[in-house]
Design a protein around this motif. Sequence first.
Motif, mmCIF file in Angstrom:
data_model
loop_
_atom_site.group_PDB
_atom_site.id
_atom_site.type_symbol
_atom_site.label_atom_id
_atom_site.label_comp_id
_atom_site.label_asym_id
_atom_site.label_seq_id
_atom_site.Cartn_x
_atom_site.Cartn_y
_atom_site.Cartn_z
ATOM 1 N N SER A 29 0.801 -1.223 0.000
ATOM 2 C CA SER A 29 0.000 0.000 0.000
ATOM 3 C C SER A 29 0.834 1.273 0.000
ATOM 4 N N GLY A 30 2.083 1.185 0.441
ATOM 5 C CA GLY A 30 2.889 2.381 0.600
ATOM 6 C C GLY A 30 2.641 3.100 1.914
ATOM 7 N N VAL A 31 1.762 2.560 2.743
ATOM 8 C CA VAL A 31 1.494 3.140 4.060
ATOM 9 C C VAL A 31 2.554 2.582 5.010
ATOM 10 N N GLY A 32 3.549 3.406 5.300
ATOM 11 C CA GLY A 32 4.698 2.977 6.093
ATOM 12 C C GLY A 32 4.466 3.084 7.586
ATOM 13 N N ILE A 33 3.653 2.198 8.106
ATOM 14 C CA ILE A 33 3.401 2.147 9.541
ATOM 15 C C ILE A 33 3.888 0.806 10.060
ATOM 16 N N VAL A 52 -14.935 -1.586 11.689
ATOM 17 C CA VAL A 52 -13.884 -0.956 10.896
ATOM 18 C C VAL A 52 -13.622 0.434 11.466
ATOM 19 N N GLN A 53 -12.347 0.719 11.740
ATOM 20 C CA GLN A 53 -11.993 2.054 12.212
ATOM 21 C C GLN A 53 -11.984 3.044 11.062
ATOM 22 N N GLY A 54 -11.584 2.599 9.888
ATOM 23 C CA GLY A 54 -11.563 3.450 8.712
ATOM 24 C C GLY A 54 -10.536 2.974 7.714
ATOM 25 N N PHE A 55 -10.197 3.868 6.778
ATOM 26 C CA PHE A 55 -9.292 3.555 5.682
ATOM 27 C C PHE A 55 -8.163 4.577 5.668
ATOM 28 N N ILE A 56 -6.940 4.093 5.555
ATOM 29 C CA ILE A 56 -5.755 4.946 5.504
ATOM 30 C C ILE A 56 -5.309 5.026 4.050
ATOM 31 N N GLY A 89 -2.189 12.390 11.386
ATOM 32 C CA GLY A 89 -1.180 13.408 11.130
ATOM 33 C C GLY A 89 -0.094 12.984 10.147
ATOM 34 N N ARG A 90 -0.052 11.721 9.793
ATOM 35 C CA ARG A 90 0.946 11.217 8.844
ATOM 36 C C ARG A 90 0.352 10.838 7.499
ATOM 37 N N PHE A 91 -0.854 10.292 7.543
ATOM 38 C CA PHE A 91 -1.550 9.841 6.337
ATOM 39 C C PHE A 91 -2.992 10.323 6.411
ATOM 40 N N GLU A 92 -3.583 10.511 5.244
ATOM 41 C CA GLU A 92 -4.993 10.876 5.231
ATOM 42 C C GLU A 92 -5.818 9.673 5.662
ATOM 43 N N ARG A 93 -6.792 9.917 6.533
ATOM 44 C CA ARG A 93 -7.697 8.870 6.996
ATOM 45 C C ARG A 93 -9.108 9.222 6.555
ATOM 46 N N THR A 94 -9.861 8.212 6.166
ATOM 47 C CA THR A 94 -11.205 8.433 5.661
ATOM 48 C C THR A 94 -12.119 7.298 6.101
ATOM 49 N N SER A 95 -13.402 7.537 6.036
ATOM 50 C CA SER A 95 -14.363 6.488 6.370
ATOM 51 C C SER A 95 -14.814 5.718 5.133
ATOM 52 N N ALA A 96 -14.397 6.169 3.966
ATOM 53 C CA ALA A 96 -14.806 5.526 2.714
ATOM 54 C C ALA A 96 -13.619 4.821 2.060
ATOM 55 N N PRO A 97 -13.827 3.615 1.557
ATOM 56 C CA PRO A 97 -12.732 2.895 0.905
ATOM 57 C C PRO A 97 -12.337 3.515 -0.422
ATOM 58 N N GLU A 98 -11.046 3.447 -0.722
ATOM 59 C CA GLU A 98 -10.507 3.847 -2.020
ATOM 60 C C GLU A 98 -9.498 2.792 -2.447
ATOM 61 N N PRO A 99 -9.360 2.561 -3.743
ATOM 62 C CA PRO A 99 -8.363 1.593 -4.195
ATOM 63 C C PRO A 99 -6.979 1.942 -3.648
ATOM 64 N N GLY A 100 -6.299 0.952 -3.103
ATOM 65 C CA GLY A 100 -4.965 1.125 -2.549
ATOM 66 C C GLY A 100 -4.941 1.544 -1.097
ATOM 67 N N SER A 101 -6.094 1.930 -0.542
ATOM 68 C CA SER A 101 -6.124 2.315 0.872
ATOM 69 C C SER A 101 -6.056 1.074 1.759
ATOM 70 N N VAL A 102 -5.737 1.296 3.019
ATOM 71 C CA VAL A 102 -5.651 0.199 3.985
ATOM 72 C C VAL A 102 -6.872 0.260 4.888
ATOM 73 N N MET A 103 -7.641 -0.818 4.892
ATOM 74 C CA MET A 103 -8.787 -0.936 5.786
ATOM 75 C C MET A 103 -8.273 -1.417 7.142
ATOM 76 N N VAL A 104 -8.623 -0.687 8.208
ATOM 77 C CA VAL A 104 -8.187 -1.026 9.560
ATOM 78 C C VAL A 104 -9.391 -1.551 10.333
ATOM 79 N N MET A 105 -9.299 -2.806 10.753
ATOM 80 C CA MET A 105 -10.403 -3.469 11.447
ATOM 81 C C MET A 105 -10.034 -3.752 12.896
ATOM 82 N N LYS A 106 -11.040 -3.699 13.750
ATOM 83 C CA LYS A 106 -10.871 -4.108 15.140
ATOM 84 C C LYS A 106 -11.104 -5.599 15.248
ATOM 85 N N SER A 107 -10.481 -6.219 16.244
ATOM 86 C CA SER A 107 -10.749 -7.619 16.527
ATOM 87 C C SER A 107 -12.157 -7.750 17.088
#
Length: 177
Positions: free
Chosen positions: A57-61, A161-165, A74-92
Amino acid sequence: MKLQALPFLAAALAVGLSGCAGFDDPGPVSWHSTDAQPRVLRGGPKLQCVPYARDNSGVGIWGDAYTWWDKAAGRFERTSAPEPGSVMVMKSYNNAQRGHVAVVRRVVNDREIVVDHANWLNGGEISLDNPVMDVSEDNDWSEVRVWYAPGGHYGGRVYQVQGFILGPDGSQRMAAR
């Protein structure tokens, strides 16, 4: 009671009992509206979801998946909507110290996306072209079901889902594939 009334009573009983069914949980859905061909790759090096998402993804975390959403602030744009190449962050589903990240391959429609990710089945495998369905009441991608490739259906568990980076420069690696 006349025998002629029995079919009517049986139909009325069936309609009445149908109200007891769990309409909020459709159970396993064995189809998806995408042209995705979900597949699981095994046999290579065992991977966790974090290095797979970072490399694709290129998201260097760095750090556990459950920390990614906060670390992206503060490092990457975060959004609630998916976009191609974004990282979906899910809670357990049962442990605040666990989570999962997956890379969005494409957006199919307002309720379905396709992701690539690693270790979803807990064997270090890579799952490609995996459908994900938004099941949130507000259609806001806050709750999803993930395709369960071995069974050929959406899983029964709902994940928060917390959101998309978004990637660092807006260019999406997965979208170019």
